[in-house]
Design an enzyme around this catalytic site. Structure first.
Site, PDB file in Angstrom:
ATOM      1  N   ARG A  22     -38.307  33.006 -61.509  1.00 42.49           N
ATOM      2  CA  ARG A  22     -38.777  34.304 -61.009  1.00 42.49           C
ATOM      3  C   ARG A  22     -37.685  34.877 -60.119  1.00 42.49           C
ATOM      4  NH1 ARG A  22     -44.328  34.132 -62.089  1.00 42.49           N
ATOM      5  NH2 ARG A  22     -45.326  32.103 -61.782  1.00 42.49           N
ATOM      6  N   HIS A  79     -44.244  26.349 -49.530  1.00 42.83           N
ATOM      7  CA  HIS A  79     -43.862  26.205 -50.934  1.00 42.83           C
ATOM      8  C   HIS A  79     -42.909  25.034 -51.177  1.00 42.83           C
ATOM      9  CE1 HIS A  79     -41.936  27.671 -54.795  1.00 42.83           C
ATOM     10  NE2 HIS A  79     -43.206  27.851 -55.062  1.00 42.83           N
ATOM     11  N   ARG A 114     -50.726  22.093 -49.832  1.00 42.65           N
ATOM     12  CA  ARG A 114     -51.165  23.453 -49.509  1.00 42.65           C
ATOM     13  C   ARG A 114     -52.425  23.861 -50.269  1.00 42.65           C
ATOM     14  NH1 ARG A 114     -47.588  27.326 -52.139  1.00 42.65           N
ATOM     15  NH2 ARG A 114     -49.233  27.507 -53.681  1.00 42.65           N
ATOM     16  N   ASN A 146     -55.458  36.723 -55.331  1.00 43.19           N
ATOM     17  CA  ASN A 146     -55.526  35.358 -55.829  1.00 43.19           C
ATOM     18  C   ASN A 146     -56.697  35.182 -56.793  1.00 43.19           C
ATOM     19  OD1 ASN A 146     -53.326  34.556 -54.332  1.00 43.19           O
ATOM     20  ND2 ASN A 146     -54.493  33.486 -52.764  1.00 43.19           N
ATOM     21  N   HIS A 165     -38.926  25.029 -64.965  1.00 43.39           N
ATOM     22  CA  HIS A 165     -39.385  25.412 -63.638  1.00 43.39           C
ATOM     23  C   HIS A 165     -38.389  25.013 -62.557  1.00 43.39           C
ATOM     24  CE1 HIS A 165     -42.260  25.018 -60.087  1.00 43.39           C
ATOM     25  NE2 HIS A 165     -42.473  26.246 -60.501  1.00 43.39           N
ATOM     26  N   ARG A 198     -45.420  32.763 -65.754  1.00 35.83           N
ATOM     27  CA  ARG A 198     -46.656  33.543 -65.843  1.00 35.83           C
ATOM     28  C   ARG A 198     -46.628  34.788 -64.966  1.00 35.83           C
ATOM     29  NH1 ARG A 198     -51.013  29.740 -64.795  1.00 35.83           N
ATOM     30  NH2 ARG A 198     -50.987  29.253 -67.012  1.00 35.83           N
ATOM     31  N   TYR A 225     -41.756  32.724 -48.363  1.00 38.12           N
ATOM     32  CA  TYR A 225     -42.104  31.358 -48.739  1.00 38.12           C
ATOM     33  C   TYR A 225     -41.219  30.380 -47.964  1.00 38.12           C
ATOM     34  CZ  TYR A 225     -44.301  33.319 -53.009  1.00 38.12           C
ATOM     35  OH  TYR A 225     -45.069  34.007 -53.907  1.00 38.12           O
TER      36      TYR A 225
END
Length: 719
Positions: free
Chosen positions: A409, A626, A598, A63, A469, A439, A502
């Site tokens: 993704r 998530h 979160r 991270n 997204h 990204r 997730y």
């Protein structure tokens, strides 16, 4: 929207409060570091299985790498460009860099100290040994010497640094050694760099007969850091020279892409060019060095990399603890979380013979969806047996005419992409929006886009200036002479691997208004459209912000009129100032607000007269929280929404997002139950304090421990 409101506190006269005042906001960069601190805490918690603690150590480091590549790099660019803009909490970019350094250094020191002094010894008690080279016996050293000669030495390339050899390019996130050498012929001191190759394992395992053995503890694994093996064999790289010193170091480069979309004739080509720059040219933003490195060597590296002293992070012990991910693969189930197998929602089972372990699965997903909307909660509900099967069935169904979906993704060996390819080969009209600007997944998505295009799939790359997204899928099917549209709208990516890690919510439906809305949305994404209204969907950047603000203001009006008013919102981040102002106003009006955030949260809860009715918790556990869920009481006519958008400016204004209202009362109640379970968590929940610190909840005396994720796993199994 009014930003000032008269506030009455006690018997004091009305106060004029500016809700945009920086004192009412947390800094987003520091808030993110607090989130990563909560991740690190899982590595400290003795209730977490040992190898899982190593995993959280690795996640903390990974991270941080991304944080420096994106957030710190952006702040440094602002400083270099003399950008005067202040953050919502009132700080310049330079001030924020100083705040980051001050908060982060003790965290990094704490991480490495805990790994060296606590986790490594605890691993040894379980027969897992990560040894230092100096602690090896002669037989072990002989083995590693031979391994070096055969496997490592041919890969290495020592690079001299002198007037004839300029300072070499150091690749992003690479582990290196700074080597100080003396020429015995003239006594001259020389300097060289040796890169630790990534193609070899970071931790070299010893064969079973050479593992470290302890009485009553079977040796499960013994390994040595690769860089230490290289360091103790440097004479082979510099024959005839004296090795004086060697010190590991590591750099982080700016990893964000800058693509001028409006000037790019070919977006894919432009992003490929930027990817090469990321790999080979981004400016250096962090230098990590071992604490033993002397000032002379440190200053030389820092000056060559054009870094300030605050850009150097000193580490006691091993650099790059993200490589600890490898240890999670050890075959030691007793040191890991119990394995979790996602379950099948009860409506997809026709019958089940528990004793024999057989499951009779409902084959026709379309028939199930026609009867009633279906909610999916991953990873508790299986992704492969629901969403993936939904798409696979559509790809081979002769009655399906068209499939449209977004890909933000997905996994490297994606069955989702395989199903889309099969659909195209079966003659379906297949349209896929592949977001090339996702990204750190840009290269992967370019590869998928080319593969899809090669079989005739209509591939588009999104809208100029906007990232797509949203996570939506539309299936167009002919049924008894009419067209019916089936939809999937979710909070998570179409990625089977992350769907196991997730927590995400998905909705499968064939409601006509949702099908019509998704048709309009895909036309907006693939063609020319200025669609400004949708029947049901809340779409960013079209109507999502305004609709969410109106829902918050409606609760404020109900509270002002003396009615019970409540908001519960679960998301990954809360940063947008306008949304925070609306929540402050709602709190002042008397709305009871629970936020489950979160990660970053810039809202300050529990401020008298400002946010005393707002409570904020964060849940960090085995699965990455998530999902986004939004609940509004609405005088008992409750409304619940799910979708892909956090309350961040980028999500509301610069991304294409979709949030869907839940019209099925049973599903709405299920979502409310999930929110209630999360709010009652006393195992992995953290309460945000007014000063920005988080306090982990602990069960009160006589109260049992309640992990929301454990409870949801149990509920899924008990179906």
């Amino acid at each position: 929207m009014p930003r000032r409101r008269k506030v009455i506190t006690g018997k004091q006269p009305p106060l004029e409060v500016d809700l945009t005042d920086p004192q009412y906001y947390f800094n987003r960069e520091i808030s993110w570091l607090e989130f990563n601190n909560r991740v690190l805490h899982e590595a400290f918690d003795p209730r977490t299985p040992l190898l899982e603690r190593l995993k959280f150590m690795a996640i903390f480091s990974s991270n941080l790498d991304e944080y420096f590549m994106v957030r710190v790099a952006a702040l440094k660019e602002q400083v270099a460009a003399n950008v005067a803009r202040r953050s919502v909490d009132g700080h310049t970019a330079q001030e924020q860099l100083g705040m980051i350094s001050q908060r982060l250094r003790p965290l990094v020191a704490q991480q490495h100290r805990h790994f060296e002094q606590a986790l490594r010894p605890q691993l040894a008690t379980k027969g897992v040994y990560l040894l230092d080279y100096i602690d090896l016996n002669q037989e072990q050293r002989t083995y590693l010497q031979q391994y070096f000669d055969e496997q490592i030495f041919p890969v290495l390339t020592p690079l001299a640094i002198d007037p004839g050899h300029p300072f070499p390019y150091i690749s992003n996130l690479s582990l290196n050694m700074a080597v100080v050498i003396q020429d015995p012929a003239n006594g001259e001191e020389l300097f060289a760099r040796v890169k630790v190759p990534k193609i070899l394992p970071r931790f070299l395992p010893l064969p079973e007969h050479l593992r470290l053995q302890q009485k009553d503890v079977p040796a499960a694994w013994t390994a040595v850091p690769l860089e230490q093996v290289i360091a103790h064999n440097l004479e082979s790289l510099f024959p005839g020279m004296r090795i004086q010193e060697y010190y590991p170091f590591r750099i982080t480069r700016d990893g964000d892409l800058e693509v001028a979309e409006d000037e790019a004739d070919d977006l894919m080509l432009a992003i490929e060019q930027e990817l090469r720059k990321r790999r080979f040219g981004g400016s250096i933003v962090r230098l990590e060095v071992h604490a033993s490195m002397p000032e002379l060597v440190r200053d030389m590296l820092r000056q060559e990399m054009e870094l300030g002293e605050t850009d150097v992070y000193e580490v006691e012990g091993l650099l790059c603890l993200s490589d600890l991910f490898a240890l999670n693969g050890l075959p030691l189930p007793e040191l890991k979380d119990p394995p979790w197998r996602s379950t099948l929602p009860s409506r997809l089972r026709r019958s089940m013979e528990v004793d024999r372990g057989s499951l009779d699965v409902e084959e026709d997903l379309f028939a199930v969806i026609r009867k009633q909307d279906l909610m999916l909660h991953h990873p508790y509900d299986s992704f492969s047996n629901t969403v993936q099967r939904f798409l696979t069935q559509a790809a081979h169904d002769p009655d399906v005419l068209a499939i449209k979906t977004t890909l933000y993704r997905t996994s490297g060996d994606s069955p989702i992409v395989d199903a889309l390819i099969a659909a195209a080969e079966n003659g379906k009209q297949v349209s896929v929006l592949v977001e090339l600007k996702a990204r750190f997944d840009e290269e992967n998505n370019i590869n998928w886009a080319r593969k899809l295009e090669s079989v005739g799939v209509h591939v588009v790359y999104g809208l100029v200036g906007l990232k797509t997204h949203t996570k939506v899928m539309l299936i167009v099917r002919r049924e008894e002479g009419r067209i019916r549209r089936y939809v999937h709208i979710g909070t998570g990516n179409y990625n089977p691997k992350t769907a196991r890690l997730y927590t995400d919510i998905g909705l499968l439906s064939c409601r006509e208004d949702l099908g019509a809305d998704l048709t309009d949305l895909f036309n907006y994404l693939t063609g020319y459209s200025r669609q400004q209204s949708y029947r049901k969907l809340l779409v960013a950047p079209v109507n999502l912000r305004d609709r969410m603000l109106s829902l918050i203001h409606r609760e404020s009006e109900h509270a002002s009129n003396g009615h019970h008013a409540r908001i519960v919102a679960k998301m990954n981040a809360l940063v947008d100032p306008a949304m925070i102002v609306a929540l402050y106003q709602a709190s002042q009006a008397g709305v009871q607000i629970d936020l489950i955030v979160r990660g970053m949260c810039c809202l300050r809860p529990q401020l008298p007269g400002i946010s005393e009715n707002i409570r904020v918790i964060s849940i960090v556990g085995r699965f990455l929280e998530h999902s986004r869920i939004f609940y509004f009481h609405n005088q008992g006519k409750e409304e619940v929404f799910i979708g892909s958008a956090d309350w961040m400016t980028r999500n509301l204004d610069r991304r294409v997002e979709a949030v869907v209202p839940i019209d099925d009362p049973a599903i709405a109640k299920d979502l409310e139950e999930i929110l209630g379970i999360l709010l009652a968590d006393n195992r992995q929940a953290w309460d945000l304090q007014t000063d920005g610190h988080y306090i982990q909840r602990r069960p009160a005396t006589g109260v049992s421990e309640q992990s929301s994720q454990r409870m949801l796993m149990d509920m899924a199994q008990q179906q």
